[in-house]
Structures are given as structure tokens and as C-alpha cells.
Design a protein around this motif. Structure first.
Motif, short mmCIF file in Angstrom:
data_model
loop_
_atom_site.label_atom_id
_atom_site.label_comp_id
_atom_site.label_asym_id
_atom_site.label_seq_id
_atom_site.Cartn_x
_atom_site.Cartn_y
_atom_site.Cartn_z
N PRO A 79 0.79 -1.23 0.00
CA PRO A 79 0.00 0.00 0.00
C PRO A 79 0.82 1.28 0.00
O PRO A 79 0.32 2.33 -0.39
N ASP A 80 2.08 1.21 0.40
CA ASP A 80 2.91 2.41 0.40
C ASP A 80 3.61 2.64 -0.94
O ASP A 80 4.29 3.65 -1.12
N VAL A 81 3.44 1.73 -1.90
CA VAL A 81 4.05 1.88 -3.22
C VAL A 81 2.99 2.36 -4.19
O VAL A 81 1.91 1.78 -4.28
N LYS A 82 3.28 3.43 -4.90
CA LYS A 82 2.36 3.99 -5.89
C LYS A 82 3.09 4.12 -7.23
O LYS A 82 4.27 4.46 -7.27
N LEU A 83 2.35 3.85 -8.29
CA LEU A 83 2.89 3.96 -9.64
C LEU A 83 1.96 4.87 -10.43
O LEU A 83 0.74 4.71 -10.35
N THR A 84 2.51 5.82 -11.14
CA THR A 84 1.70 6.77 -11.90
C THR A 84 1.91 6.56 -13.39
O THR A 84 3.03 6.38 -13.86
N LEU A 85 0.78 6.57 -14.11
CA LEU A 85 0.76 6.42 -15.58
C LEU A 85 0.04 7.60 -16.20
O LEU A 85 -0.81 8.23 -15.55
N SER A 86 0.31 7.86 -17.46
CA SER A 86 -0.48 8.85 -18.17
C SER A 86 -1.90 8.30 -18.36
O SER A 86 -2.11 7.08 -18.37
N ARG A 87 -2.85 9.17 -18.53
CA ARG A 87 -4.23 8.73 -18.75
C ARG A 87 -4.32 7.92 -20.04
O ARG A 87 -5.01 6.91 -20.13
N ARG A 88 -3.58 8.34 -21.05
CA ARG A 88 -3.60 7.65 -22.35
C ARG A 88 -3.10 6.20 -22.20
O ARG A 88 -3.70 5.27 -22.72
N ALA A 89 -1.99 6.02 -21.49
CA ALA A 89 -1.45 4.67 -21.27
C ALA A 89 -2.45 3.84 -20.47
O ALA A 89 -2.69 2.67 -20.78
N PHE A 90 -3.03 4.44 -19.44
CA PHE A 90 -3.99 3.70 -18.63
C PHE A 90 -5.21 3.29 -19.45
O PHE A 90 -5.71 2.17 -19.30
N ASP A 91 -5.69 4.17 -20.31
CA ASP A 91 -6.87 3.84 -21.13
C ASP A 91 -6.58 2.63 -22.03
O ASP A 91 -7.45 1.78 -22.22
N ARG A 92 -5.37 2.54 -22.55
CA ARG A 92 -5.00 1.38 -23.36
C ARG A 92 -4.99 0.10 -22.52
O ARG A 92 -5.45 -0.95 -22.94
N ILE A 93 -4.46 0.21 -21.30
CA ILE A 93 -4.44 -0.94 -20.39
C ILE A 93 -5.87 -1.35 -20.03
O ILE A 93 -6.21 -2.54 -20.06
N ALA A 94 -6.69 -0.38 -19.68
CA ALA A 94 -8.08 -0.66 -19.29
C ALA A 94 -8.83 -1.32 -20.44
O ALA A 94 -9.57 -2.30 -20.24
N ASP A 95 -8.62 -0.84 -21.66
CA ASP A 95 -9.28 -1.42 -22.83
C ASP A 95 -8.82 -2.87 -23.03
O ASP A 95 -9.64 -3.76 -23.26
#
Length: 160
Positions: A127-143
Motif C-alpha cells: 500500500p505504500d508503493v504507488k505507480l503513476t501512468l499517463s491517462r492515455r497509457a492507462f486507457d489502453r491498459i483498461a481497454d
């Protein structure tokens, strides 16, 4: 007092070999420190990849740990029905073990960074580790996840 034949060549070869060894050791140390500071090594320990992953690959991605340590264009994200994989290009992989996180251990939250929409991933076992992605990259992952991954908007969760 002449030099023995080949001495000059031998000493140059020795210098070159020691330089190569020192550069290799320094690079390994630097990559290891990056893995430690970014917390990549923590995630890899909590979520080790079981081996080569099948799935849809997104190469040369950008991810950020701890708001200041970015892996720019060297991350491969693999998406399959079970979860999300993260691995690095060959050179960095020497000190950054591949990661595989099951979908049920991921939580994605929308956020803003410098006026851009980003998505922050949180991990159930870390829970103390966070990773940040661009919205565009995340949308591709989510799709590619087939509906297994979606981002929560913290404003929608926070009654105002």
C-alpha cells in the motif's frame, strides 16, 4: 634499457579491461539504487512474475514512482486476463525483476499532475508503493483488460 616487447600493449589492454569492469560494476550499482529508490524491488518481491507473460504488450511506456523517479520509455506493460505485468528493457532488467500483479490487487485512481490527467495505481500487498501512468497509457491498459481495470475519480468518491 629497452622495454620488453608487448609490455605497452599489455598495459593498455589491462587498463581497457579494468575500465570495462569498473563501468559494468558502476552501472549495476546505479541500476540497483534506482530499483531501491523507486520501490520497484519492493513490488517485484511482493509480485514476482511467474516467467515470460502472454498477453497484449505495450512497449516503451513511461511510468513514475514516488512522484520523482520516472522510467521513461523503457517499460513494457503486459495485460492478460489474470493481471498486469511490468518489465524493463534488457539492460535495466539486470537489477529490476519483472512484476506481475493480479487484477484484484490493483486499484486505480484519477489525479492531476501539472494540469494533465494521470492515473495512480495502488497495490494491495504494497500500500505504500504507488505507480503513476499517463491517462492515455492507462486507457489502453483498461481497454486491453476487458473491463477488469477501471479508474476511480476521487471527487466522485468524496461527498462534498
Amino acid at each position: 634499457q629497452g622495454a620488453t616487447p608487448g609490455t605497452s600493449m599489455d598495459s593498455r589492454l589491462t587498463v581497457v579491461l579494468w575500465t570495462v569492469v569498473l563501468v559494468f560494476v558502476a552501472a549495476r550499482l546505479m541500476f540497483w539504487l534506482i530499483a531501491r529508490f523507486s520501490r520497484w524491488d519492493t513490488l517485484a518481491g511482493l509480485y514476482p512474475a511467474p516467467g515470460p507473460l502472454d498477453g497484449r504488450r505495450f512497449r516503451f511506456q513511461y511510468v513514475e514512482f514516488r512522484r520523482w523517479l520516472s522510467y521513461n520509455g523503457c517499460v513494457t506493460i503486459t495485460v492478460n486476463p489474470i493481471g498486469l505485468g511490468l518489465s524493463l528493457t534488457f539492460i535495466l532488467e539486470l537489477s529490476h525483476a519483472p512484476i506481475f500483479v493480479p487484477w484484484e490487487d490493483l486499484r486505480a485512481t484519477l489525479g492531476k499532475r501539472f494540469g494533465f490527467t494521470v492515473v495512480q495505481l495502488a497495490f494491495a500487498r504494497g500500500p505504500d508503493v504507488k505507480l503513476t501512468l499517463s491517462r492515455r497509457a492507462f486507457d489502453r491498459i483498461a481497454d486491453a483488460s476487458g473491463g477488469r481495470m477501471h479508474a476511480e475519480d476521487p471527487r466522485a468518491l468524496d461527498p462534498a
